[in-house]
Design an enzyme around this catalytic site. Structure first.
Site, PDB file in Angstrom:
ATOM      1  NE  ARG A  49     -17.947  77.785  56.415  1.00 34.81           N
ATOM      2  CZ  ARG A  49     -18.020  78.970  55.796  1.00 34.81           C
ATOM      3  NH1 ARG A  49     -18.972  79.828  56.163  1.00 34.81           N
ATOM      4  NH2 ARG A  49     -17.185  79.294  54.840  1.00 34.81           N
TER       5      ARG A  49
ATOM      6  CG  ASP B  13     -13.763  79.239  55.271  1.00 35.47           C
ATOM      7  OD1 ASP B  13     -12.900  79.748  54.526  1.00 35.47           O
ATOM      8  OD2 ASP B  13     -14.505  78.317  54.895  1.00 35.47           O
ATOM      9  CG  ASN B  14     -10.713  77.096  54.959  1.00 32.03           C
ATOM     10  OD1 ASN B  14     -11.813  76.629  55.266  1.00 32.03           O
ATOM     11  ND2 ASN B  14     -10.400  77.357  53.695  1.00 32.03           N
TER      12      ASN B  14
ATOM     13  CE  LYS C 168     -11.361  74.177  51.345  1.00 30.07           C
ATOM     14  NZ  LYS C 168     -12.511  74.626  50.529  1.00 30.07           N
TER      15      LYS C 168
ATOM     16  CG  HIS D 191     -15.981  77.049  48.184  1.00 34.03           C
ATOM     17  ND1 HIS D 191     -16.295  76.193  47.143  1.00 34.03           N
ATOM     18  CD2 HIS D 191     -15.600  76.252  49.214  1.00 34.03           C
ATOM     19  CE1 HIS D 191     -16.112  74.937  47.532  1.00 34.03           C
ATOM     20  NE2 HIS D 191     -15.681  74.949  48.792  1.00 34.03           N
TER      21      HIS D 191
ATOM     22  CB  CYS E 163     -16.089  74.557  54.666  1.00 35.24           C
ATOM     23  SG  CYS E 163     -15.328  75.090  53.116  1.00 35.24           S
TER      24      CYS E 163
ATOM     25  CG  ASP F 119     -15.978  79.256  51.659  1.00 33.23           C
ATOM     26  OD1 ASP F 119     -14.920  78.671  51.924  1.00 33.23           O
ATOM     27  OD2 ASP F 119     -17.040  78.656  51.474  1.00 33.23           O
ATOM     28  CG  ASP F 120     -12.175  78.110  50.456  1.00 31.35           C
ATOM     29  OD1 ASP F 120     -12.138  77.771  51.646  1.00 31.35           O
ATOM     30  OD2 ASP F 120     -12.759  77.437  49.582  1.00 31.35           O
TER      31      ASP F 120
ATOM     32  CE  LYS G  94     -19.226  76.634  52.857  1.00 28.00           C
ATOM     33  NZ  LYS G  94     -17.920  76.437  52.211  1.00 28.00           N
TER      34      LYS G  94
ATOM     35  CB  SER H  98     -19.225  74.119  49.508  1.00 27.18           C
ATOM     36  OG  SER H  98     -18.493  74.155  50.717  1.00 27.18           O
TER      37      SER H  98
ATOM     38  CG  HIS I   7     -20.518  73.597  54.753  1.00 25.57           C
ATOM     39  ND1 HIS I   7     -19.379  73.716  53.986  1.00 25.57           N
ATOM     40  CD2 HIS I   7     -20.962  72.329  54.553  1.00 25.57           C
ATOM     41  CE1 HIS I   7     -19.138  72.575  53.365  1.00 25.57           C
ATOM     42  NE2 HIS I   7     -20.081  71.715  53.699  1.00 25.57           N
TER      43      HIS I   7
END
Length: 456
Positions: free
Chosen positions: A79, A289-290, A310, A237, A75, A35-36, A128, A153, A130
């Protein structure tokens, strides 16, 4: 005993290439989704301070993707795209979902897990989610046999309407009454098993370790059966948390500690596959994810040499590190520079498992020829890849040309010569601007006719 082991190894080596024969042996699939994490924040992607020996090892044993994209710079949409093979606007998840708010990924959408259940796969989601925290949207309603993790998150709060386990562990002075309060407690998030809260608030310093233990247990339990494991790590994250075993160890500070613990987690999974003798029948994919947060306190990652972070549609917001490993099937020590994306994973897995694609339209393509190293062109070469932010398409990439249109400003970049998007060449390439603008508008018009297929 040594002779027995050597004999077993000889027999394994003698097994013919299954995919080259009749694809009767179903491969396991593991997606390790962080994540991130920034584009640069892996050793083989250029990180100068963060040590990622296990991810680097994956690249040695498999393929590293330099031009791999998430389908969103945030996010929830990213996904939704991964699990459905479609741009997030198409499946009605264009923006971040919040606790105790209406909406989520429709149960009518066919997810990767739904698809593989039709082939008798064991399926697990760890980490996660989300994609909606109401009961109807949770993973066990979306094709997963089991779920263990935080449904959104880690900087969010708790849905006071959540189902609570009888043996729930309350921490930090919380009670059932405080959980039920309509009060936003930022960063105090619940840990779920299946559809129940089992810990509130969860001790976030233990999350990466606990997710890893859960993943290893699932793999071990299903070593003799085909399985799909989706490990959606909470980190990096913000707020950042690392366990005592990793805290203070990285030269990159707390952010580096977190990444190095994630690398350890990936390593434990790879080691378990090897120990169980199933690494030659398991496709493992690592991706983010990004792009990373833009933070000045060292808690954000690095997208270098890309521009942006992001939340935006410059390369740094959506181009992410990706590594794929499948020993004996994906050639080792290879690099792919073709445009590929998370939306391509579902149709690729569908091909590998002889699964039926969703009845509804998707946007991804089977990239198995690329993963095999046959130097096939990306299917996005002709159709283009589209950069959506919320419901707005802001950019399109075709081959090495990228057109970005935000609030009326037109930018054109040649990514082959200008990976950092520093020089806008729109004024000197009017025909290319016209061509890509038409592509962007035509595609968006087609997609928008389809977005109401499943309303919340």
């Amino acid at each position: 005993m040594r002779l027995l082991v050597l004999s077993f190894m000889f027999l394994v080596a003698a097994v013919p290439n299954v995919l080259g024969q009749n694809k009767t042996k179903k491969p396991n699939v593991i997606i390790f989704f962080v994540d991130d994490q920034g584009y640069e924040d892996v050793g083989v992607f250029g990180s100068p301070l963060i040590k990622t020996s296990n991810l680097d090892g994956m690249a040695e044993n498999g393929m590293r993707f330099t031009d791999f994209y998430s389908a969103s710079p945030v996010c929830s949409p990213s996904r939704a795209a991964l699990l459905t093979g479609a741009y997030p606007v198409r499946v009605n998840v264009p923006r971040v979902l919040w606790p105790n708010r209406e909406g989520g990924l429709s149960n009518k959408e066919l997810t990767l897990a739904d698809m593989l259940k039709t082939k008798n796969y064991a399926t697990a989601c760890i980490g996660k989610w989300h994609l909606g925290d109401e009961a109807q949207y949770l993973p066990i309603k979306q094709g997963f046999d089991s779920y263990y993790g935080i449904p959104f998150s880690n900087d969010m709060s708790v849905n006071p309407k959540s189902k609570v386990a009888e043996n729930i562990l309350f921490r930090e002075g919380m009670t059932i009454d405080s959980l039920r309060e309509e009060k936003w407690r930022k960063g105090q998030v619940p840990l779920f098993r299946q559809d129940e809260v089992i810990e509130y608030p969860v001790d976030q310093t233990t999350l990466t370790q606990r997710y890893t233990e859960e993943a290893l247990g699932f793999i071990t339990d299903n070593k003799d059966n085909p399985f799909f494991l989706y490990v959606a790590q909470t980190m990096p994250h913000i707020p950042l948390y690392a366990s005592e075993n990793f805290k203070g160890k990285s030269a990159r500070g707390l952010y580096g500690d977190v990444i190095e613990e994630l690398d350890w987690s990936m390593g434990e999974i790879l080691k378990t596959l090897e120990t169980l003798g199933i690494d030659d029948n398991t496709l493992v994919i690592f991706a983010s994810d990004n792009g990373p947060w833009k933070l000045k306190n060292g808690h954000g990652g690095s997208a270098y040499p890309l521009r942006g972070y992001k939340f935006n549609t410059y390369e740094g917001g959506m181009r992410v590190p990706m590594i794929a490993q499948w020993k004996g099937q994906i050639p080792a020590q290879t690099v792919c520079s073709e445009v590929t994306s998370t939306i391509d994973i579902l149709p690729t897995v569908a091909y590998l498992t002889d699964s039926e694609l969703p009845d509804e339209k998707i946007d991804g393509n089977n990239i198995w020829p690329i993963l095999q190293g046959k130097n096939k062109k990306s299917p996005h070469t002709k159709t283009g890849f589209y950069y959506y932010k919320d419901t707005i398409v802001e950019a399109v990439r075709k081959e090495n040309w990228k057109l970005r249109r935000v609030e009326g400003e037109i930018e054109l970049f040649n990514l082959a010569d200008d990976i950092s998007e520093t020089t806008n060449v729109a004024s000197s390439n009017p025909k290319k601007v016209k061509e890509l603008t038409k592509m962007l508008e035509d595609f968006d018009a087609e997609l928008k006719t389809d977005v109401n297929r499943y309303q919340y």
